[in-house]
Scaffold this active site. Structure first.
Site, PDB file in Angstrom:
ATOM      1  N   MET A   1       1.459   0.369   1.345  1.00 42.61           N
ATOM      2  CA  MET A   1       0.664   1.560   0.866  1.00 42.61           C
ATOM      3  C   MET A   1       1.523   2.755   1.798  1.00 42.61           C
ATOM      4  SD  MET A   1      -1.248   2.593  -1.258  1.00 42.61           S
ATOM      5  CE  MET A   1      -1.256   4.280  -1.681  1.00 42.61           C
TER       6      MET A   1
ATOM      7  N   TYR B   1      -0.483  -6.652  -2.439  1.00 38.15           N
ATOM      8  CA  TYR B   1       0.083  -5.446  -1.481  1.00 38.15           C
ATOM      9  C   TYR B   1      -1.136  -4.881  -0.347  1.00 38.15           C
ATOM     10  CZ  TYR B   1      -2.310  -1.441  -3.232  1.00 38.15           C
ATOM     11  OH  TYR B   1      -3.404  -0.368  -3.792  1.00 38.15           O
ATOM     12  N   CYS B   2      -0.582  -4.721   0.898  1.00 41.96           N
ATOM     13  CA  CYS B   2      -1.568  -4.162   1.731  1.00 41.96           C
ATOM     14  C   CYS B   2      -0.996  -2.719   2.504  1.00 41.96           C
ATOM     15  CB  CYS B   2      -2.049  -5.327   2.726  1.00 41.96           C
ATOM     16  SG  CYS B   2      -0.500  -6.118   3.595  1.00 41.96           S
ATOM     17  N   ARG B   3      -1.325  -2.804   3.632  1.00 51.21           N
ATOM     18  CA  ARG B   3      -0.786  -1.686   4.287  1.00 51.21           C
ATOM     19  C   ARG B   3       0.466  -1.183   4.442  1.00 51.21           C
ATOM     20  NH1 ARG B   3      -4.679  -3.439   9.095  1.00 51.21           N
ATOM     21  NH2 ARG B   3      -6.899  -2.952   8.385  1.00 51.21           N
TER      22      ARG B   3
ATOM     23  N   CYS C   1       2.580  -5.651   7.524  1.00 56.23           N
ATOM     24  CA  CYS C   1       0.998  -6.205   7.234  1.00 56.23           C
ATOM     25  C   CYS C   1       0.595  -7.404   6.838  1.00 56.23           C
ATOM     26  CB  CYS C   1       0.335  -5.050   6.241  1.00 56.23           C
ATOM     27  SG  CYS C   1      -1.375  -5.514   5.873  1.00 56.23           S
TER      28      CYS C   1
END
Length: 225
Positions: A209, A179-181, A185
């Protein structure tokens, strides 16, 4: 109150609403909000992350501050910016979803930016269940400062720029959920492509996130114990 006075007051009210809309009418200001949704940052850090010079970044941030979307604190000579509240993050997330649903150009632009690699995605609920069952390792591929500001509990931190050299830190026999932002993303997409090219089993969280925080799910800060 006369009809004319009431109409004038209504005009002032809607102009006040419009001021907020005008502050959002810039792709770069939206990008700055996206970055600030990950945690507070200095003007210098924001300018670098958004690919802006310092003067331009400062001007955009002042516009957002005047609209009430961001707040600041001073630490010595440095000024740190942060979102003014979770409602700003909610507005930003909703704006993107509404745009994708109703503006024909957005899905095409999204695919051009993120790519369509056919990778499997899991929801936040599915991820929580699989973590509890010990079936996956969770990988955060954002920059380290964003990870430290808040991450999914138990997630490993390997920024995507370092992943090729540090892939050996991931267990080879367990599926990795990246996962990222947030939902838009590209970092998680790049990480999944890299991992699968190296023969690893990797899938993506369906968002990131930003959405995790807005769902009031647990968040850890700092480095792992």
């Amino acid at each position: 109150m006369s009809d004319a006075t009431r109409a004038q007051a209504k005009g002032f009210l809607y102009e006040a609403f419009a001021a907020s809309g005008k502050a959002l009418a810039s792709g770069k200001r939206l990008e700055l909000l996206d970055l600030l949704a990950q945690g507070e940052r200095t003007v210098e850090a924001l300018a670098k992350a958004a690919g802006l010079n310092l003067t331009t970044a400062s001007a955009h941030l002042q516009t957002l501050k005047q609209a009430g979307f961001v707040a600041t604190r001073r630490d010595g000579v440095r000024i740190y910016y942060r979102l003014a509240g979770d409602d700003v993050a909610q507005l930003f997330a909703l704006l993107r979803k509404v745009a994708e649903a109703h503006q024909a150009a957005v899905p095409q632009a999204r695919e051009a930016y993120l790519g369509n690699d056919g990778a499997v995605e899991v929801s936040r609920e599915e991820l929580c269940a699989r973590v509890r069952a010990g079936e996956v390792v969770v990988l955060d591929v954002r920059p380290v400062e964003e990870y430290l500001a808040g991450h999914i509990p138990g997630a490993l931190s390997i920024p995507v720029a370092e992943l090729a050299d540090r892939i050996g830190e991931l267990p080879a026999d367990v599926e990795t959920v990246v996962y990222c932002r947030g939902e838009y993303c590209v970092l998680a997409y790049d990480a999944v492509r890299l991992l699968t090219d190296r023969g690893r089993r990797a899938i993506r969280l369906s968002d990131g996130m930003l959405e995790w925080r807005l769902s009031a799910l647990p968040v850890e800060t700092g480095a792992p114990a």
